[in-house]
Design an enzyme around this catalytic site. Structure first.
Site, short mmCIF file in Angstrom:
data_model
loop_
_atom_site.label_atom_id
_atom_site.label_comp_id
_atom_site.label_asym_id
_atom_site.label_seq_id
_atom_site.Cartn_x
_atom_site.Cartn_y
_atom_site.Cartn_z
CD GLU A 1 0.43 -2.67 5.17
OE1 GLU A 1 1.19 -3.51 5.57
OE2 GLU A 1 1.01 -2.35 4.05
CB CYS B 1 5.36 -3.87 6.26
SG CYS B 1 4.21 -4.22 4.74
#
Length: 487
Positions: free
Chosen positions: A244, A278
């Protein structure tokens, strides 16, 4: 100091000393010795020895320990929130939500395992078809600094309840949070060797990632590091690799009735966690013309009033420091490079003190930058792109190798239908911030933003592999034999 957790005991590291610092004060937050390659090997072999008994333990017993972990998190919420704030700089109000998310992850992970994996049976004419899921074995978990409790927790919890054992390497910028979290697991009754903690910097991470006794590696962090890991394991299909990573996320602003609502969601998208999520919006697409001018003026006005302060300030600020003085300086340098390429600063970013991680929320207009770099600037640096029509906005929004999150703020449902069909991202929101996500939904993206869907509901998919069986309790000779067989 005993900073490593190996085989159920706190032990001293034998590698080089290192320390984490409070980015808002420059005070030392944690210090200790890193794990050497030999320490990493001991941790992995401890996890290997523990795997047989842990994976053989019934699912309900593994879940009972995880539930006790969640209960202890809630009991120690304030202490853990302070540890998070001290090392990351994020305000206490936000650090408390991180601890709450860690506790909630347990119930979500248990439900996900039962619904997405677990065991399923179907009768056949001559037996039963059974689908079971088996743990991989020993998995390495690499955690990031921006959510040092919540994000590695999103790998560790589903990995453990699936029956894996874990070696956890946290960010060297947040070792204290990792130590506090592992202490909670210990007090919850996790057997020795099931979860091991190796602290350290780059060399510790290399020793863990290169070890031949790991069966999986679960990583949350930068796209550059994740890409290197992907290359490293490209020739090893036996390793399950879950990544990720980051994103150069777009937020498209349509002509809306409630400009303040749009500005609020834009600020949340771009500047929440000092831009260190993010899923934060990096590129803000604003229409040309009078509406776009009004939106931009209001966005600039509200942004200019955003406060940044130490994590435990009273009253609490919206933003804390970014993770380090070095990270703050890199953000200012990134802004300078954009300006050199033709960007116009609207609110220029400045570093308050070269020793600290404080920067202000910044806005730069990059509309006229000919070849806008496809980079993630991990902090409160919003890039404005003015667009002439909706199709142009979508085309430019999709002009990225990343694909983590995207958002549209618009009153027109038809615009949303067109947007969701044509935008390329794993998380696509309408009239919500780009960093808003449901814990019950998959979390992750396409392209350079990663593979699988770590840290959320779909984590069950990569924490266990499917094992298909055809079973019959009685061994019998078939009534009808294949041609050429004679009994």
């Amino acid at each position: 100091m005993t900073e490593l957790f190996i085989d159920g005991a706190w032990v001293a590291g034998s590698g080089p000393a290192f320390a984490s610092r409070n980015p808002g004060t420059d005070d030392i937050a944690w210090q200790g010795a890193s794990a050497s390659a030999a320490d990493v090997d001991r941790a992995i072999m401890s996890a290997r020895r523990a795997f047989a008994d842990w994976s053989a333990l019934d699912f309900e017993s593994r879940c009972a320990i995880a539930k006790r972990f969640a209960a202890l998190l809630n009991e120690r919420k304030e202490a853990l929130a302070a540890a998070i704030g001290r090392e990351t700089g994020k305000p206490l109000w936000e650090a408390r939500t991180e601890v709450a998310a860690m506790a909630a992850k347990v119930g979500i992970s248990i439900q996900a395992y039962q619904e997405r994996t677990g065991e399923k049976r179907q009768d056949m004419a001559d037996g039963v078809a059974v689908l079971r899921h088996r743990p991989h074995g020993v998995v390495a978990v690499f955690g990031p600094y921006n959510f040092p409790g919540h994000l590695p927790n999103g790998h560790i919890v589903p990995a453990l309840i699936a029956g894996n054992t874990v070696v956890f390497k946290p960010s060297e910028l947040a070792p204290g949070v990792a130590q506090a979290t592992v202490e909670v697991w210990k007090d919850a009754g996790l057997p020795a060797g099931v979860l091991n903690l190796v602290q350290g910097e780059k060399d510790t991470g290399i020793a863990l990632a290169n070890h031949r006794q790991i069966d999986g590696l679960f990583f949350t962090g930068s796209s550059d590091t994740g890409t290197l890991l992907h290359k490293q394991f490209g020739g090893r299909p036996e390793i399950v690799l879950a990544l990720e990573m980051g994103g150069n996320n777009p937020l498209v602003i349509g002509e809306v009735e409630d400009i303040d609502a749009a500005v609020h969601h834009t600020i949340q998208s771009a500047f929440l966690s000092a831009g260190q999520r993010c899923t934060c919006a990096r590129r803000i697409f604003v229409p040309q013309g009078a509406f776009g001018d009004r939106f931009l003026a209001r966005f600039v006005d509200v942004t200019s009033k955003i406060t940044a302060d130490v994590f435990d300030a009273d009253p609490q600020p919206f933003m804390g420091a970014v993770i380090s003085a070095r990270a703050a300086a890199k953000l200012v340098d990134a802004q300078s490079r954009l300006i050199e390429q033709g960007a116009q600063p609207i609110i220029a970013m400045k570093q308050r003190d070269p020793r600290l991680g404080f920067v202000n929320a910044a806005i730069v207009d990059v509309t006229n930058v000919a070849n806008l770099p496809d980079e993630e600037h991990f902090g409160p640096l919003a890039q404005i792109v003015r667009y002439a029509d909706f199709d142009e906005a979508i085309a430019r929004a999709n002009d990225t190798a990343f694909g983590l999150s995207a958002g549209l703020l618009a009153d027109d449902a038809r615009a949303w239908e067109h947007f969701r069909r044509t935008i390329r991202a794993g998380i696509v929101n309408w009239n919500r911030p780009t960093n808003g996500a449901s814990s019950a939904a998959p979390f992750g993206g396409t392209g350079r933003s990663g593979n699988h869907r770590p840290s959320a509901y779909y984590a069950a998919d990569y924490c266990a592999y499917p094992m298909a069986s055809v079973e019959s309790a009685q061994l019998t000779l078939p009534a009808s034999l294949s041609p050429g067989l004679h009994f």
